[in-house]
Design an enzyme around this catalytic site. Structure first.
Site, PDB file in Angstrom:
ATOM      1  N   ASP A  54     -12.314   3.651   4.620  1.00 58.00           N
ATOM      2  CA  ASP A  54     -11.835   3.854   3.348  1.00 58.00           C
ATOM      3  C   ASP A  54     -12.468   2.774   2.786  1.00 58.00           C
ATOM      4  O   ASP A  54     -13.213   1.809   2.859  1.00 58.00           O
ATOM      5  CB  ASP A  54     -10.324   3.284   3.417  1.00 58.00           C
ATOM      6  CG  ASP A  54      -9.500   4.465   3.979  1.00 58.00           C
ATOM      7  OD1 ASP A  54     -10.140   5.826   3.969  1.00 58.00           O
ATOM      8  OD2 ASP A  54      -8.378   4.248   4.170  1.00 58.00           O
ATOM      9  N   LYS A  76     -11.853   6.372  -1.274  1.00 55.59           N
ATOM     10  CA  LYS A  76     -11.651   6.831  -2.936  1.00 55.59           C
ATOM     11  C   LYS A  76     -12.373   5.836  -3.691  1.00 55.59           C
ATOM     12  O   LYS A  76     -12.390   4.646  -3.331  1.00 55.59           O
ATOM     13  CB  LYS A  76     -10.036   6.553  -3.252  1.00 55.59           C
ATOM     14  CG  LYS A  76      -9.644   7.054  -4.568  1.00 55.59           C
ATOM     15  CD  LYS A  76      -8.442   7.470  -4.910  1.00 55.59           C
ATOM     16  CE  LYS A  76      -7.565   6.175  -5.190  1.00 55.59           C
ATOM     17  NZ  LYS A  76      -6.205   6.347  -5.712  1.00 55.59           N
ATOM     18  N   MET A 196      -0.563  -0.802  -5.756  1.00 52.40           N
ATOM     19  CA  MET A 196      -1.131   0.317  -6.566  1.00 52.40           C
ATOM     20  C   MET A 196      -0.286   0.552  -7.899  1.00 52.40           C
ATOM     21  O   MET A 196      -0.139   1.728  -8.418  1.00 52.40           O
ATOM     22  CB  MET A 196      -1.138   1.902  -5.936  1.00 52.40           C
ATOM     23  CG  MET A 196      -1.858   1.823  -4.479  1.00 52.40           C
ATOM     24  SD  MET A 196      -1.630   3.276  -3.682  1.00 52.40           S
ATOM     25  CE  MET A 196      -0.071   2.853  -2.671  1.00 52.40           C
TER      26      MET A 196
HETATM   27  N1  SAH Z   1      -2.628  -0.442   3.706  1.00 49.52           N
HETATM   28  C1  SAH Z   1      -3.108  -1.318   2.547  1.00 49.52           C
HETATM   29  C2  SAH Z   1      -2.793  -0.923   1.449  1.00 49.52           C
HETATM   30  C3  SAH Z   1      -3.356   0.359   0.822  1.00 49.52           C
HETATM   31  S1  SAH Z   1      -2.732   0.711  -0.726  1.00 49.52           S
HETATM   32  C4  SAH Z   1      -2.332  -2.739   2.893  1.00 49.52           C
HETATM   33  O1  SAH Z   1      -1.823  -2.719   3.866  1.00 49.52           O
HETATM   34  O2  SAH Z   1      -2.665  -3.788   2.152  1.00 49.52           O
HETATM   35  C5  SAH Z   1      -3.921   0.069  -1.815  1.00 49.52           C
HETATM   36  C6  SAH Z   1      -3.409  -0.760  -2.547  1.00 49.52           C
HETATM   37  O3  SAH Z   1      -3.074  -1.950  -1.819  1.00 49.52           O
HETATM   38  C7  SAH Z   1      -4.239  -1.265  -3.870  1.00 49.52           C
HETATM   39  O4  SAH Z   1      -4.084  -0.526  -4.889  1.00 49.52           O
HETATM   40  C8  SAH Z   1      -3.600  -2.770  -4.008  1.00 49.52           C
HETATM   41  O5  SAH Z   1      -2.377  -2.673  -4.667  1.00 49.52           O
HETATM   42  C9  SAH Z   1      -3.360  -3.082  -2.882  1.00 49.52           C
HETATM   43  N2  SAH Z   1      -4.348  -4.033  -2.256  1.00 49.52           N
HETATM   44  C10 SAH Z   1      -5.110  -3.736  -1.107  1.00 49.52           C
HETATM   45  N3  SAH Z   1      -6.232  -4.560  -0.946  1.00 49.52           N
HETATM   46  C11 SAH Z   1      -5.906  -5.791  -1.823  1.00 49.52           C
HETATM   47  C12 SAH Z   1      -6.247  -6.953  -2.087  1.00 49.52           C
HETATM   48  N4  SAH Z   1      -7.220  -7.515  -1.533  1.00 49.52           N
HETATM   49  N5  SAH Z   1      -5.886  -7.774  -3.072  1.00 49.52           N
HETATM   50  C13 SAH Z   1      -4.848  -7.150  -3.851  1.00 49.52           C
HETATM   51  N6  SAH Z   1      -4.386  -5.932  -3.632  1.00 49.52           N
HETATM   52  C14 SAH Z   1      -4.890  -5.078  -2.533  1.00 49.52           C
END
Ligand code: SAH
Length: 280
Positions: A54, A76, A196
């Protein structure tokens, strides 16, 4: 005694259909810092043959995959999906059915807003063996790296993770509000982390106030947590939307709401690693 009088046929399609499917391993890549991978995730990456990854997976994590492996980007970028979720699942199934072990690599944890649930449902429905390797979710990475305890006896006895993603079709509507249980999210003595949600930040803050949280409740955005260019923007439910606009807060980012944000300044004085983080 049975008589077999059928001539032997080598039907490639039938052979593929009866082939033992490859195992699919869903691996959480963590929030960005490659040192936050689990040992199990690193082992799986070093052995991988086909990787479907991803957008939020960091390059350093991907670099652990052997050169000879196939790396297929299915994420995406700039709001555009390389593949739809249905197409990702179809590709994953097709590869597994052909007998190949597949590594499905996702940012953070695969079972936290990663649509990993839908993917393993599809695998289970087809009888394809799978394994899930958890990852450190963005909220945990942000909390640890910045000094924001997600729970604290004096501040938060509950922790809620929610998605602020607007459903397709609602994304362009200025007034659209994520379809969430706002009363639950606005409960006192709790930390609420919204994934998100940056696009809907003003509406999220307004809803939390409308459902009972004080306007001066500490709130923050954390962008690119655990990466070298991480940034923390701190304010209150009332001030955060304007601050985020001034500082052009962008995805990937979390919204963190609750009085634990107030502990951050105190902890930041001796928290190691923090000087690299831009703070507003
Ligand atoms: N599975 C992931 C989340 C996926 S949804 C997890 O457990 O972290 C994608 C969202 O995750 C992004 O829009 C943001 O809100 C958050 N996200 C993922 N990586 C991030 C990071 N390094 N810093 C801040 N937000 C993050």
């Amino acid at each position: 005694m049975s008589v077999i009088d059928e001539p032997l046929r080598f039907d490639a399609g039938a052979l593929a259909a009866t082939r033992v499917p490859g195992k699919v391993t869903l691996v959480g890549a963590g929030p960005g810092d490659p040192d936050l991978l689990t040992v199990k995730a690193e082992r799986a990456l070093r052995r991988a043959q086909v990787v479907l990854y991803d957008a939020l997976v960091g390059l350093e994590v991907l670099a652990l995959v052997p050169e000879a492996a196939r790396k297929l980007f299915v994420g995406k970028r700039c709001g555009h999906h390389a593949l739809t979720q249905a197409a990702i699942i179809e590709l994953m199934l097709r590869l597994a059915r052909s007998g190949q072990p597949v590594l499905r690599l996702k940012g953070g944890d695969p079972f936290i807003f990663g649509r990993g649930g839908e993917e393993v449902q599809a695998l289970a429905a087809e009888g394809i063996p799978f394994e899930v390797v958890p990852g450190i979710s963005a909220a945990q990475g942000a909390a640890a790296s910045l000094g924001i305890p997600l729970t604290h006896r004096d501040h938060a006895s509950a922790l809620v993770f929610a998605t602020g993603h607007l459903r397709r079709g609602a994304q362009d509507a200025d007034e659209a509000v994520p379809d969430l249980d706002w009363a639950l999210l606005a409960r006192p003595n709790q930390t609420t982390v919204i994934y998100m949600g940056t696009g809907a930040l003003p509406r999220i803050c307004a809803q939390l106030i409308a459902h009972g949280l004080a306007g001066d409740t500490p709130a923050a955005t954390v962008e690119r947590a655990t990466r070298p260019d991480a940034r923390l923007v701190k304010g209150t439910l009332l001030s955060l939307p304007a601050l985020a606009q001034v500082h052009a807060v962008q995805a990937p980012a979390l919204i963190v709401v609750g009085s634990v944000i107030g502990l951050q300044a105190e902890l930041a004085t001796t928290l190691r690693g923090l000087p690299q983080v831009a703070m507003v």
